[in-house]
Design a protein around this motif. Structure first.
Motif, PDB file in Angstrom:
ATOM      1  N   PHE A 156       0.834  -1.197   0.000  1.00  0.00           N
ATOM      2  CA  PHE A 156       0.000   0.000   0.000  1.00  0.00           C
ATOM      3  C   PHE A 156       0.866   1.244   0.000  1.00  0.00           C
ATOM      4  CE2 PHE A 156      -2.085   3.363   2.430  1.00  0.00           C
ATOM      5  CZ  PHE A 156      -3.190   3.576   1.631  1.00  0.00           C
ATOM      6  N   VAL A 157       1.864   1.252   0.870  1.00  0.00           N
ATOM      7  CA  VAL A 157       2.769   2.401   0.952  1.00  0.00           C
ATOM      8  C   VAL A 157       3.479   2.617  -0.375  1.00  0.00           C
ATOM      9  CG1 VAL A 157       4.905   3.242   2.010  1.00  0.00           C
ATOM     10  CG2 VAL A 157       3.106   2.260   3.437  1.00  0.00           C
ATOM     11  N   ARG A 158       3.894   1.488  -0.991  1.00  0.00           N
ATOM     12  CA  ARG A 158       4.602   1.586  -2.263  1.00  0.00           C
ATOM     13  C   ARG A 158       3.705   2.175  -3.348  1.00  0.00           C
ATOM     14  NH1 ARG A 158       7.260  -3.925  -3.189  1.00  0.00           N
ATOM     15  NH2 ARG A 158       6.698  -3.880  -1.039  1.00  0.00           N
ATOM     16  N   SER A 159       2.435   1.707  -3.417  1.00  0.00           N
ATOM     17  CA  SER A 159       1.553   2.211  -4.460  1.00  0.00           C
ATOM     18  C   SER A 159       1.174   3.654  -4.178  1.00  0.00           C
ATOM     19  CB  SER A 159       0.321   1.323  -4.601  1.00  0.00           C
ATOM     20  OG  SER A 159      -0.421   1.336  -3.409  1.00  0.00           O
ATOM     21  N   ALA A 160       1.065   4.007  -2.900  1.00  0.00           N
ATOM     22  CA  ALA A 160       0.761   5.398  -2.549  1.00  0.00           C
ATOM     23  C   ALA A 160       1.910   6.297  -2.968  1.00  0.00           C
ATOM     24  CB  ALA A 160       0.511   5.522  -1.053  1.00  0.00           C
ATOM     25  N   ALA A 161       3.131   5.805  -2.785  1.00  0.00           N
ATOM     26  CA  ALA A 161       4.306   6.578  -3.176  1.00  0.00           C
ATOM     27  C   ALA A 161       4.376   6.706  -4.693  1.00  0.00           C
ATOM     28  CB  ALA A 161       5.569   5.911  -2.653  1.00  0.00           C
ATOM     29  N   ALA A 162       3.908   5.673  -5.404  1.00  0.00           N
ATOM     30  CA  ALA A 162       3.940   5.700  -6.858  1.00  0.00           C
ATOM     31  C   ALA A 162       2.964   6.736  -7.402  1.00  0.00           C
ATOM     32  CB  ALA A 162       3.606   4.321  -7.407  1.00  0.00           C
ATOM     33  N   GLU A 163       1.896   6.986  -6.621  1.00  0.00           N
ATOM     34  CA  GLU A 163       0.927   7.979  -7.073  1.00  0.00           C
ATOM     35  C   GLU A 163       1.444   9.395  -6.900  1.00  0.00           C
ATOM     36  OE1 GLU A 163      -2.771   7.160  -5.137  1.00  0.00           O
ATOM     37  OE2 GLU A 163      -2.758   5.131  -5.961  1.00  0.00           O
ATOM     38  N   GLU A 164       2.492   9.516  -6.103  1.00  0.00           N
ATOM     39  CA  GLU A 164       3.120  10.816  -5.918  1.00  0.00           C
ATOM     40  C   GLU A 164       3.822  11.181  -7.210  1.00  0.00           C
ATOM     41  OE1 GLU A 164       3.219  13.995  -3.860  1.00  0.00           O
ATOM     42  OE2 GLU A 164       2.654  12.197  -2.746  1.00  0.00           O
ATOM     43  N   MET A 165       3.260  12.127  -7.943  1.00  0.00           N
ATOM     44  CA  MET A 165       3.795  12.430  -9.268  1.00  0.00           C
ATOM     45  C   MET A 165       4.925  13.442  -9.176  1.00  0.00           C
ATOM     46  SD  MET A 165       0.540  12.662 -11.785  1.00  0.00           S
ATOM     47  CE  MET A 165      -0.392  13.791 -10.772  1.00  0.00           C
ATOM     48  N   PRO A 166       5.859  13.356 -10.094  1.00  0.00           N
ATOM     49  CA  PRO A 166       6.903  14.384 -10.142  1.00  0.00           C
ATOM     50  C   PRO A 166       6.273  15.720 -10.495  1.00  0.00           C
ATOM     51  CG  PRO A 166       7.079  12.874 -12.025  1.00  0.00           C
ATOM     52  CD  PRO A 166       6.050  12.306 -11.097  1.00  0.00           C
ATOM     53  N   PRO A 167       6.792  16.820  -9.939  1.00  0.00           N
ATOM     54  CA  PRO A 167       6.187  18.148 -10.131  1.00  0.00           C
ATOM     55  C   PRO A 167       6.061  18.543 -11.598  1.00  0.00           C
ATOM     56  CG  PRO A 167       8.161  18.284  -8.723  1.00  0.00           C
ATOM     57  CD  PRO A 167       7.932  16.839  -9.035  1.00  0.00           C
ATOM     58  N   GLU A 168       7.037  18.148 -12.436  1.00  0.00           N
ATOM     59  CA  GLU A 168       6.961  18.537 -13.858  1.00  0.00           C
ATOM     60  C   GLU A 168       5.712  17.949 -14.491  1.00  0.00           C
ATOM     61  OE1 GLU A 168       9.703  17.090 -11.928  1.00  0.00           O
ATOM     62  OE2 GLU A 168      10.061  15.834 -13.697  1.00  0.00           O
ATOM     63  N   LEU A 169       5.429  16.693 -14.101  1.00  0.00           N
ATOM     64  CA  LEU A 169       4.275  16.015 -14.664  1.00  0.00           C
ATOM     65  C   LEU A 169       2.979  16.688 -14.201  1.00  0.00           C
ATOM     66  CD1 LEU A 169       3.296  13.666 -16.369  1.00  0.00           C
ATOM     67  CD2 LEU A 169       3.337  12.236 -14.340  1.00  0.00           C
ATOM     68  N   LYS A 170       2.963  17.089 -12.953  1.00  0.00           N
ATOM     69  CA  LYS A 170       1.782  17.774 -12.429  1.00  0.00           C
ATOM     70  C   LYS A 170       1.543  19.064 -13.191  1.00  0.00           C
ATOM     71  CE  LYS A 170       1.436  16.198  -7.668  1.00  0.00           C
ATOM     72  NZ  LYS A 170       1.826  16.484  -6.288  1.00  0.00           N
ATOM     73  N   THR A 171       2.618  19.785 -13.439  1.00  0.00           N
ATOM     74  CA  THR A 171       2.505  21.040 -14.171  1.00  0.00           C
ATOM     75  C   THR A 171       1.962  20.789 -15.567  1.00  0.00           C
ATOM     76  OG1 THR A 171       4.483  21.750 -12.989  1.00  0.00           O
ATOM     77  CG2 THR A 171       3.772  23.122 -14.818  1.00  0.00           C
ATOM     78  N   LYS A 172       2.484  19.765 -16.210  1.00  0.00           N
ATOM     79  CA  LYS A 172       2.048  19.419 -17.560  1.00  0.00           C
ATOM     80  C   LYS A 172       0.559  19.089 -17.574  1.00  0.00           C
ATOM     81  CE  LYS A 172       5.509  17.687 -20.471  1.00  0.00           C
ATOM     82  NZ  LYS A 172       6.485  16.617 -20.672  1.00  0.00           N
ATOM     83  N   LEU A 173       0.137  18.306 -16.601  1.00  0.00           N
ATOM     84  CA  LEU A 173      -1.261  17.925 -16.534  1.00  0.00           C
ATOM     85  C   LEU A 173      -2.132  19.143 -16.254  1.00  0.00           C
ATOM     86  CD1 LEU A 173      -1.085  14.565 -14.573  1.00  0.00           C
ATOM     87  CD2 LEU A 173      -1.693  14.885 -16.964  1.00  0.00           C
ATOM     88  N   ALA A 174      -1.637  20.050 -15.418  1.00  0.00           N
ATOM     89  CA  ALA A 174      -2.395  21.253 -15.110  1.00  0.00           C
ATOM     90  C   ALA A 174      -2.550  22.096 -16.377  1.00  0.00           C
ATOM     91  CB  ALA A 174      -1.679  22.052 -14.031  1.00  0.00           C
ATOM     92  N   GLU A 175      -1.503  22.136 -17.197  1.00  0.00           N
ATOM     93  CA  GLU A 175      -1.570  22.885 -18.446  1.00  0.00           C
ATOM     94  C   GLU A 175      -2.597  22.276 -19.387  1.00  0.00           C
ATOM     95  OE1 GLU A 175       2.377  22.909 -19.934  1.00  0.00           O
ATOM     96  OE2 GLU A 175       3.056  24.382 -18.487  1.00  0.00           O
ATOM     97  N   LEU A 176      -2.604  20.949 -19.432  1.00  0.00           N
ATOM     98  CA  LEU A 176      -3.560  20.265 -20.297  1.00  0.00           C
ATOM     99  C   LEU A 176      -5.001  20.564 -19.901  1.00  0.00           C
ATOM    100  CD1 LEU A 176      -1.925  16.758 -20.742  1.00  0.00           C
ATOM    101  CD2 LEU A 176      -2.185  18.536 -22.473  1.00  0.00           C
ATOM    102  N   ARG A 177      -5.168  20.718 -18.578  1.00  0.00           N
ATOM    103  CA  ARG A 177      -6.518  20.967 -18.081  1.00  0.00           C
ATOM    104  C   ARG A 177      -6.939  22.414 -18.286  1.00  0.00           C
ATOM    105  NH1 ARG A 177      -5.530  19.163 -12.905  1.00  0.00           N
ATOM    106  NH2 ARG A 177      -4.993  16.981 -13.203  1.00  0.00           N
ATOM    107  N   THR A 178      -5.982  23.295 -18.525  1.00  0.00           N
ATOM    108  CA  THR A 178      -6.301  24.711 -18.711  1.00  0.00           C
ATOM    109  C   THR A 178      -6.918  24.916 -20.094  1.00  0.00           C
ATOM    110  OG1 THR A 178      -4.334  25.235 -17.432  1.00  0.00           O
ATOM    111  CG2 THR A 178      -5.373  27.055 -18.620  1.00  0.00           C
ATOM    112  N   PRO A 179      -8.126  25.424 -20.115  1.00  0.00           N
ATOM    113  CA  PRO A 179      -8.748  25.654 -21.420  1.00  0.00           C
ATOM    114  C   PRO A 179      -7.958  26.672 -22.234  1.00  0.00           C
ATOM    115  CG  PRO A 179     -10.101  26.548 -19.633  1.00  0.00           C
ATOM    116  CD  PRO A 179      -8.944  25.839 -19.004  1.00  0.00           C
ATOM    117  N   LEU A 180      -7.705  26.329 -23.500  1.00  0.00           N
ATOM    118  CA  LEU A 180      -6.922  27.226 -24.346  1.00  0.00           C
ATOM    119  C   LEU A 180      -7.833  28.207 -25.041  1.00  0.00           C
ATOM    120  CD1 LEU A 180      -4.740  24.359 -25.855  1.00  0.00           C
ATOM    121  CD2 LEU A 180      -3.986  26.014 -24.146  1.00  0.00           C
ATOM    122  N   LEU A 181      -8.078  29.298 -24.369  1.00  0.00           N
ATOM    123  CA  LEU A 181      -8.985  30.279 -24.958  1.00  0.00           C
ATOM    124  C   LEU A 181      -8.239  31.458 -25.542  1.00  0.00           C
ATOM    125  CD1 LEU A 181     -11.769  30.219 -22.224  1.00  0.00           C
ATOM    126  CD2 LEU A 181     -11.870  29.235 -24.522  1.00  0.00           C
TER     127      LEU A 181
END
Ligand SMILES: [Zn+2]
Length: 80
Positions: A55-80
């Motif tokens: 459980f601890v291992r899978s929880a740690a795996a869900e911890e995403m690297p910050p660059e990836l989080k930023t990328k995902l946040a950008e994807l979620r930002t509507p391109l208006l």
């Protein structure tokens, strides 16, 4: 009184962490496995500890690297 009888379950518990870390000697692992084969109580403890680790291992795996989080946040930002 002898006062020397070691509780096999205590001994088995001492081997639990190194057992899961796979750092036991062959003798120690055999000793633990022998006890586990006949002791449901310790089997349960070992299984619980192993699941906890997974459980601890899978929880740690869900911890995403910050660059990836930023990328995902950008994807979620509507391109208006
Ligand atoms: Zn036991």
């Amino acid at each position: 009184m002898s006062g020397y009888a070691v509780d096999p379950c205590d001994q088995c518990e001492e081997l639990l962490q190194p057992f899961l870390d796979r750092v036991l000697t062959d003798d120690e692992r055999a000793q633990a496995e022998e006890h586990l084969a006949m002791c449901a109580y310790c089997r349960k403890r070992y299984r619980f500890e192993e699941e906890l680790r997974q459980f601890v291992r899978s929880a740690a795996a869900e911890e995403m690297p910050p660059e990836l989080k930023t990328k995902l946040a950008e994807l979620r930002t509507p391109l208006l």
